[in-house]
Design a protein around this motif. Structure first.
Motif, PDB file in Angstrom:
ATOM      1  N   ARG A 230      14.146   0.473  20.717  1.00 25.56           N
ATOM      2  CA  ARG A 230      15.475  -0.126  20.525  1.00 25.56           C
ATOM      3  C   ARG A 230      16.397   0.420  21.619  1.00 25.56           C
ATOM      4  NH1 ARG A 230      19.517  -0.275  15.321  1.00 25.56           N
ATOM      5  NH2 ARG A 230      17.640  -0.115  14.110  1.00 25.56           N
ATOM      6  N   GLY A 231      17.130  -0.457  22.268  1.00 27.24           N
ATOM      7  CA  GLY A 231      18.026  -0.012  23.334  1.00 27.24           C
ATOM      8  C   GLY A 231      17.472  -0.236  24.724  1.00 27.24           C
ATOM      9  N   CYS A 232      16.177  -0.549  24.832  1.00 27.79           N
ATOM     10  CA  CYS A 232      15.614  -0.814  26.163  1.00 27.79           C
ATOM     11  C   CYS A 232      16.274  -2.062  26.752  1.00 27.79           C
ATOM     12  CB  CYS A 232      14.109  -1.058  26.065  1.00 27.79           C
ATOM     13  SG  CYS A 232      13.127   0.447  25.974  1.00 27.79           S
ATOM     14  N   LEU A 233      16.591  -1.993  28.052  1.00 26.43           N
ATOM     15  CA  LEU A 233      17.083  -3.157  28.791  1.00 26.43           C
ATOM     16  C   LEU A 233      15.894  -3.746  29.532  1.00 26.43           C
ATOM     17  CD1 LEU A 233      20.463  -1.847  30.250  1.00 26.43           C
ATOM     18  CD2 LEU A 233      20.168  -3.558  28.446  1.00 26.43           C
ATOM     19  N   GLN A 234      15.398  -4.868  29.005  1.00 25.75           N
ATOM     20  CA  GLN A 234      14.165  -5.467  29.497  1.00 25.75           C
ATOM     21  C   GLN A 234      14.512  -6.645  30.394  1.00 25.75           C
ATOM     22  OE1 GLN A 234      10.861  -6.007  26.627  1.00 25.75           O
ATOM     23  NE2 GLN A 234      11.334  -8.164  26.785  1.00 25.75           N
ATOM     24  N   ALA A 235      13.837  -6.722  31.549  1.00 25.66           N
ATOM     25  CA  ALA A 235      14.098  -7.832  32.480  1.00 25.66           C
ATOM     26  C   ALA A 235      12.950  -8.832  32.411  1.00 25.66           C
ATOM     27  CB  ALA A 235      14.235  -7.302  33.899  1.00 25.66           C
ATOM     28  N   GLY A 237      11.007 -12.365  34.117  1.00 27.68           N
ATOM     29  CA  GLY A 237      10.584 -12.622  35.489  1.00 27.68           C
ATOM     30  C   GLY A 237      11.727 -13.011  36.415  1.00 27.68           C
ATOM     31  N   ASP A 238      12.773 -13.642  35.855  1.00 30.50           N
ATOM     32  CA  ASP A 238      13.938 -14.017  36.662  1.00 30.50           C
ATOM     33  C   ASP A 238      14.908 -12.852  36.838  1.00 30.50           C
ATOM     34  OD1 ASP A 238      13.002 -16.609  36.826  1.00 30.50           O
ATOM     35  OD2 ASP A 238      14.020 -17.215  34.966  1.00 30.50           O
ATOM     36  N   GLY A 239      14.717 -11.781  36.062  1.00 25.20           N
ATOM     37  CA  GLY A 239      15.616 -10.636  36.161  1.00 25.20           C
ATOM     38  C   GLY A 239      16.717 -10.640  35.123  1.00 25.20           C
ATOM     39  N   ARG A 240      16.664 -11.578  34.181  1.00 28.58           N
ATOM     40  CA  ARG A 240      17.689 -11.598  33.132  1.00 28.58           C
ATOM     41  C   ARG A 240      17.410 -10.490  32.124  1.00 28.58           C
ATOM     42  NH1 ARG A 240      21.287 -15.128  32.545  1.00 28.58           N
ATOM     43  NH2 ARG A 240      20.141 -16.682  33.730  1.00 28.58           N
ATOM     44  N   LEU A 241      18.470  -9.759  31.774  1.00 24.64           N
ATOM     45  CA  LEU A 241      18.302  -8.613  30.890  1.00 24.64           C
ATOM     46  C   LEU A 241      18.442  -9.012  29.425  1.00 24.64           C
ATOM     47  CD1 LEU A 241      20.333  -5.748  32.639  1.00 24.64           C
ATOM     48  CD2 LEU A 241      17.894  -6.277  32.817  1.00 24.64           C
ATOM     49  N   THR A 242      17.619  -8.393  28.592  1.00 21.98           N
ATOM     50  CA  THR A 242      17.759  -8.491  27.145  1.00 21.98           C
ATOM     51  C   THR A 242      17.752  -7.067  26.610  1.00 21.98           C
ATOM     52  OG1 THR A 242      16.611 -10.607  26.989  1.00 21.98           O
ATOM     53  CG2 THR A 242      16.648  -9.274  25.002  1.00 21.98           C
ATOM     54  N   VAL A 243      18.723  -6.754  25.738  1.00 24.56           N
ATOM     55  CA  VAL A 243      18.691  -5.437  25.096  1.00 24.56           C
ATOM     56  C   VAL A 243      17.914  -5.585  23.792  1.00 24.56           C
ATOM     57  CG1 VAL A 243      20.973  -5.799  24.012  1.00 24.56           C
ATOM     58  CG2 VAL A 243      20.029  -3.484  24.203  1.00 24.56           C
ATOM     59  N   LEU A 244      16.961  -4.686  23.560  1.00 26.69           N
ATOM     60  CA  LEU A 244      16.125  -4.769  22.371  1.00 26.69           C
ATOM     61  C   LEU A 244      16.862  -4.155  21.177  1.00 26.69           C
ATOM     62  CD1 LEU A 244      12.616  -3.813  23.818  1.00 26.69           C
ATOM     63  CD2 LEU A 244      13.811  -6.003  23.845  1.00 26.69           C
ATOM     64  N   LEU A 245      16.802  -4.857  20.040  1.00 28.75           N
ATOM     65  CA  LEU A 245      17.515  -4.399  18.842  1.00 28.75           C
ATOM     66  C   LEU A 245      16.522  -4.031  17.728  1.00 28.75           C
ATOM     67  CD1 LEU A 245      20.527  -6.906  18.988  1.00 28.75           C
ATOM     68  CD2 LEU A 245      20.415  -4.543  19.813  1.00 28.75           C
TER      69      LEU A 245
END
Lengths: 334, 210
Positions: A230-235, A237-245
């Motif tokens: 939780r809290g990882c900033l995942q990119a 293939g395009d580089g868009r970030l998602t924060v894991l909840l």
């Protein structure tokens, strides 16, 4: 003596959540539990059910009718508003619901709120916890319109409002620690993470939240799946970030450029859609100090919440003590 | 990772040799946990250790793990073997025909190839109870489908690339569904709810029936 409440309307993303389950992440099961852990803890503390559970609600809010028995409730988180039979809607509220009354919860500026009742209800457990894993529906479960809940040993709660939790502070600077897969990103992407503004998007659920703004394209996405937190900033293939909840996948093949400190994950999850945020890249030592300071502040806030007035009394008495000391010093012949 | 986990990486290539080291460290940590450890998550080539930041710190946890790795006496549990019965037919494996077409094999040859593999539990991920089994014979290596599909029941035996998986939930999947098993990987009512541990060995056995 029991109390019965019925959800006449329940918005999407309404679930039962307790503190969450640990120990089975190795089998693909995330911790789940509340997205905003401090707001949840406040609802638990006020209803006197520290090991209990709450309804987690998002923008849809809910309308609840009390069919039987008097029961106290507490609402905290996201600035969501509670009214009983159309009285003045207030955030951070506790009160008592009586037969025939309706409790309406409406969205505030944030995304998640916690509604707890002062009674006992054996919501179903899965792998030792009532926390709902939303994508499977396992745990206490999703709540839909028409669902009734019977609470044993209901207790009333005195009408009261209280200050929002420290997690609701308006700071838009969030602390991250680089890694664990920052090596998969070019130096420009790492620099951009610290320098560019990002926007908390409207695309979120219990698994994660997409951030709009700069694209931090990894140099390669060919990596074996690695454990995620939780809290990882995942990119992607395009580089868009998602924060894991809270309901994040336990492993993922997308590189994680950085990881938010715990307190700031929950803060980011509550930011209104469109809110601009910035990341401060800090070291692990600093992250640890901040985590410990936040834990101490949260504990103090929760204690204050359940023993109202005591902080004022403490300040008052320490002023008195200071005064006495001053007087003594002033009168000391030495 | 943040203030509450460390990730120990053993390499970038998926291999049994590297995964054996992950599993060995995981077992060593289970018998000699560092102060404040909450849980561990083993994966293909890495191991995450979660800890309570109010009790300990990442550098201490990492140092403890590295000391265990350097110690000469990491004893590993012998991997358990599981025999998993599978029904391979058009009803249970709706993609059997498509896999046969894509690989140039007959449906029976696809089944024979799948049965010939010795599978290793590399890790769990994606969803509760989803164990990634490596060891699909090269003749069956296919990329995943362009789109995930719904409607496959729990217990579906699915393959993509070198990987095989038995689903525990009716989740959408882009992998190829070649059979169905009644083996229950995740049963919360069991004392050990999860059937496999990372490092275990799986063999499939063909049974008849719909």
């Amino acid at each position: 003596m029991t109390a019965r409440i019925v959800f006449e309307a329940a918005g999407p993303l309404t679930t039962v959540q307790d503190r969450g389950r640990t120990g089975v992440m190795r089998f693909g099961v995330p911790h789940s539990g509340p997205v905003d852990r401090l707001a949840f803890a406040a609802a638990m503390a006020l209803t006197g059910t520290p090991d209990g559970w709450a309804f987690e609600l998002s923008h849809g809010g809910c309308l609840i009718a009390c069919h039987e028995g008097e029961i106290g409730f507490a609402l905290c988180g996201g600035g969501f508003l509670a009214d009983v039979d159309g009285d003045e809607a207030r955030p951070c509220r506790q009160d008592t619901l009586r037969p025939g009354q309706r409790l309406r919860i409406r969205a505030g500026s944030g995304n998640w709120t916690y509604l707890a009742f002062a009674g006992e209800h054996a919501a179903s457990r899965w792998l030792g916890s009532r926390a709902t894993h939303a994508s499977s529906g396992l745990g206490g479960g999703a709540v839909t319109s028409g669902t009734a809940f019977d609470f044993a040993a209901p207790r009333p709660l005195a009408p009261r409002t209280f200050a929002p939790p420290p997690s609701a502070d308006p700071s838009h600077r969030l602390a991250v620690v680089l890694g664990p897969q920052d090596r998969h990103f070019p130096a420009e992407a790492i620099a951009c993470l610290a320098e560019a503004p990002f926007t908390a998007s409207a695309r979120f659920d219990r698994m994660g939240r997409v951030l709009d703004g700069a694209l931090l394209k990894p140099s390669s996405i060919a990596m074996p799946s690695e454990p995620a937190l939780r809290g990882c900033l995942q990119a992607d293939g395009d580089g868009r970030l998602t924060v894991l909840l809270a309901d994040h996948q336990t492993t993922s093949g997308y590189p994680k450029i950085a990881t938010l400190i715990g307190a700031d994950v929950d803060r980011l999850a509550q930011q209104p859609a469109g809110q601009s945020v910035r990341f401060d890249v800090i070291g692990t030592d600093q992250a640890l100090r901040r985590a410990r300071a936040a834990a101490a502040a949260n504990t103090a806030w929760l204690r204050e919440l359940t023993q109202p007035g005591q902080l004022d009394e403490r300040l008052w008495s320490s002023n008195l003590v200071d005064g006495v000391i001053d007087a003594n010093h002033g009168g000391d012949p030495s | 990772m943040g203030e509450s986990a460390v990730l120990i990486d053993f390499g970038d290539e998926i291999s049994t040799k590297i995964n054996e080291r992950v599993v060995a460290l995981d077992q060593a940590l289970a018998s000699q946990p560092p102060l404040g450890m909450v849980e561990t998550v083993p994966a293909y080539v890495s191991l995450m250790i979660l800890f309570d930041p109010l009790v300990t710190a990442g550098d201490r946890v990492a140092a403890h793990a590295l000391a265990l790795l350097e110690g000469a006496t990491i004893e590993t549990r012998r991997p358990r073997e599981h025999i998993v019965p599978v029904r391979y037919n058009a009803a249970c494996g709706p993609d059997l025909e498509a896999v046969a077409k894509a690989t140039g094999l007959t449906e029976d040859e696809v089944v024979t190839q799948h049965l010939a593999g010795e599978y290793r539990v590399f890790m769990y991920g994606f969803a509760p109870g989803y164990a990634y089994l490596g060891g699909v014979p090269p003749a069956l290596h296919l990329p995943r489908k362009p789109r995930a599909e719904r409607g496959h029941p729990a217990g579906s035996v699915i393959i993509a690339g070198a990987q095989c998986l038995i689903t525990t939930l009716p989740m959408p999947t882009g992998w190829w569904v070649i059979g169905h098993t009644d083996a229950v990987i995740l049963d919360p009512a069991r004392p050990q709810p999860f059937l496999f541990d990372p490092g275990d060995v799986i063999r499939f056995q063909r049974i008849e029936g719909q």
